[in-house]
Scaffold this motif. Structure first.
Motif, PDB file in Angstrom:
ATOM      1  N   GLU A 153      -6.433 -14.623   9.507  1.00  0.00           N
ATOM      2  CA  GLU A 153      -6.926 -14.951  10.854  1.00  0.00           C
ATOM      3  C   GLU A 153      -8.043 -15.995  10.775  1.00  0.00           C
ATOM      4  N   GLN A 154      -8.932 -15.802   9.793  1.00  0.00           N
ATOM      5  CA  GLN A 154     -10.039 -16.754   9.645  1.00  0.00           C
ATOM      6  C   GLN A 154      -9.512 -18.129   9.262  1.00  0.00           C
ATOM      7  N   GLN A 157      -8.163 -23.853  10.618  1.00  0.00           N
ATOM      8  CA  GLN A 157      -7.129 -24.872  10.821  1.00  0.00           C
ATOM      9  C   GLN A 157      -7.142 -25.370  12.263  1.00  0.00           C
ATOM     10  N   ASP A 158      -7.264 -24.426  13.179  1.00  0.00           N
ATOM     11  CA  ASP A 158      -7.258 -24.764  14.602  1.00  0.00           C
ATOM     12  C   ASP A 158      -8.449 -25.681  14.940  1.00  0.00           C
ATOM     13  N   ALA A 159      -9.615 -25.354  14.388  1.00  0.00           N
ATOM     14  CA  ALA A 159     -10.809 -26.174  14.646  1.00  0.00           C
ATOM     15  C   ALA A 159     -10.619 -27.578  14.080  1.00  0.00           C
ATOM     16  N   LEU A 160     -10.081 -27.660  12.864  1.00  0.00           N
ATOM     17  CA  LEU A 160      -9.833 -28.971  12.245  1.00  0.00           C
ATOM     18  C   LEU A 160      -8.865 -29.781  13.106  1.00  0.00           C
ATOM     19  N   ASN A 161      -7.775 -29.133  13.531  1.00  0.00           N
ATOM     20  CA  ASN A 161      -6.767 -29.844  14.327  1.00  0.00           C
ATOM     21  C   ASN A 161      -7.352 -30.400  15.627  1.00  0.00           C
ATOM     22  N   ARG A 162      -8.194 -29.609  16.273  1.00  0.00           N
ATOM     23  CA  ARG A 162      -8.723 -30.057  17.569  1.00  0.00           C
ATOM     24  C   ARG A 162      -9.826 -31.096  17.432  1.00  0.00           C
ATOM     25  N   LEU A 163     -10.616 -31.016  16.333  1.00  0.00           N
ATOM     26  CA  LEU A 163     -11.780 -31.911  16.241  1.00  0.00           C
ATOM     27  C   LEU A 163     -11.533 -33.173  15.421  1.00  0.00           C
ATOM     28  N   TRP A 164     -10.412 -33.240  14.729  1.00  0.00           N
ATOM     29  CA  TRP A 164     -10.140 -34.403  13.862  1.00  0.00           C
ATOM     30  C   TRP A 164     -10.171 -35.727  14.641  1.00  0.00           C
ATOM     31  N   PHE A 165      -9.329 -35.800  15.678  1.00  0.00           N
ATOM     32  CA  PHE A 165      -9.267 -37.086  16.401  1.00  0.00           C
ATOM     33  C   PHE A 165     -10.549 -37.392  17.186  1.00  0.00           C
TER      34      PHE A 165
END
Lengths: 330, 94
Positions: free
Chosen positions: A194-195, A200-208
């Motif tokens: 879960e962690q 992963q979710d944070a990376l995906n949203r903040l990358w761009f």
């Protein structure tokens, strides 16, 4: 970058023949890497561009406290909470250094803050994105402060002395933040499924959004030519963005997270990673005030200023009373 | 009267520093608050042991244009930089 879309007032760079004697002397100093100091003569547009850029940079530090401050009361361990508190305190200090540096150009801090509140000055697009879970705090430290460092290390060589010195001081603290953020993400990436998913979710949203911090691509950034000639800017947006991508991808791979963009690929010929461009229409929309949190961020800043008026006035009245008493006693 | 807090310049003497060095500036309503804020902003990581604050309006600075008249003449006055005396070897290090 914490300052974006700074337009120099005129477009096109003057040739030596077109310059006045003062302008030529100024350009010679810049070309010889002699720092420009507050009392030196400088072109009006140089001054105006710097007030905008440094003011915007300062505003970004201040507004940037909100997305992270959002998680202070909810940080999962006491250690992480203390780290986050120290970090947000640093950001306040960075805002202070930058306002002080901007003030050497003749605009007061209150005037700059007023322009922000009236919507006449901007702050970095990145702080208009929400922090939806704890992993976002790690990702902000790692990616956002990481991007800021790439930009600010370059700005240590900027031509205006007070700005350059503020950057040297700030970079030291920003590099703590980036390491703290990476450490927080690493613990999640190596934690429970879960962690890891949160990371992963944070990376995906903040990358761009992090890539957007460097501003539009060089072909779109028509105003940077003068800033480069004056050495306000030392490297182009695309150069800095590439540098950030190149240094960050190995960090993602170490975490065992999936790359946030399917087009990321090592390019042997260029010696750099290839990657997708961010969604530029989204960027321009956020800059215009239509991002997910623009309204909320400004409402909070303006409310803090307005609700705090009586406290500021009270402190000043007290200081004046004390000063008057002292004079009377003498 | 404008209700802006005045600007203060901050000087700090470091742990092993011999003298106070200018580190930056800040806004505060009075000297006491200026010192408190300077402590928080500029000495949070053991940077100093002593703080001076002075309201910016009390500082007078030399003008960049005066650089020549103020500082140049010393170059021509070599007797102010006496590095050229011959000390007899017998005398030893001096």
């Amino acid at each position: 970058m914490y300052a974006q879309m700074i337009k120099t007032a005129r477009s096109g760079v003057k040739s030596r023949e077109e310059m006045s004697e003062q302008e030529r002397e100024f350009q010679d100093k810049v070309d010889n890497n002699i720092k420009i100091e507050p009392q030196d003569w400088m072109p009006d547009d140089y001054r105006a561009t710097l007030i905008r850029q440094m003011g915007q940079h300062a505003h970004s530090e201040v507004v940037g406290q909100l997305p992270e401050g959002n998680w202070i009361t909810r940080a999962p361990t006491l250690e992480r909470k203390a780290i986050l508190l120290a970090k947000v305190q640093d950001e306040a200090g960075h805002g202070l250094y930058l306002y002080s540096a901007a003030e050497t150009l003749g605009e007061t801090r209150d005037e700059l803050v007023n322009l922000l509140h009236e919507g006449k000055m901007k702050y970095s697009s990145i702080f208009n994105y929400p922090t939806l879970n704890w992993a976002d705090i790690g990702a902000v430290g790692w990616l956002v402060d990481g991007a800021a460092i790439v930009n600010q290390v370059a700005l240590q060589r900027t031509s205006y002395g007070p700005y350059s010195r503020a950057m040297i001081r700030i970079c030291k603290e920003e590099s703590f933040h980036a390491r703290q953020g990476y450490d927080a993400i690493r613990v999640l990436a190596q934690g429970s499924p879960e962690q890891k998913k949160m990371a992963q979710d944070a990376l995906n949203r903040l990358w761009f959004p992090a890539l957007m911090m460097f501003g539009p691509s060089d072909s779109e950034s028509v105003h940077s030519e003068q800033s480069m000639a004056w050495k306000i800017k030392v490297k182009s947006n695309d150069e800095l963005r590439q540098q950030f991508v190149d240094q960050t991808i190995p960090q993602i791979e170490y975490l065992g997270l999936d790359l946030p963009d399917p087009n990321i690929k090592w390019n042997e010929e260029r010696g750099h990673y290839d990657f997708s461009e961010p969604n530029w229409p989204e960027f321009f929309d956020v800059i215009k005030g239509n991002g997910p949190c623009n309204v909320d961020r400004m409402e909070k800043r303006v409310a803090a200023w307005e609700d705090g008026t009586w406290v500021r006035d009270g402190l000043l009245a007290h200081a004046r009373k004390k000063a008057a008493q002292k004079i009377a006693a003498e | 009267m404008k209700n802006e807090w005045p600007l203060w310049e901050v000087f700090i003497r470091g742990q092993h520093g011999l003298n106070h060095r200018h580190v930056g500036s800040l806004h505060a309503p009075d000297a006491e608050m200026a010192i408190k804020n300077a402590r928080d902003v500029y000495t949070r990581r053991n940077e100093g042991v002593s703080i001076w604050v002075v309201e910016a309006r009390h500082i007078a600075a030399s003008a960049p244009g005066d650089k020549g008249p103020l500082f140049d003449p010393s170059e021509s006055k070599i007797y102010r930089h006496p590095t050229f005396y011959d000390i007899p070897e017998e005398v030893g290090h001096m």
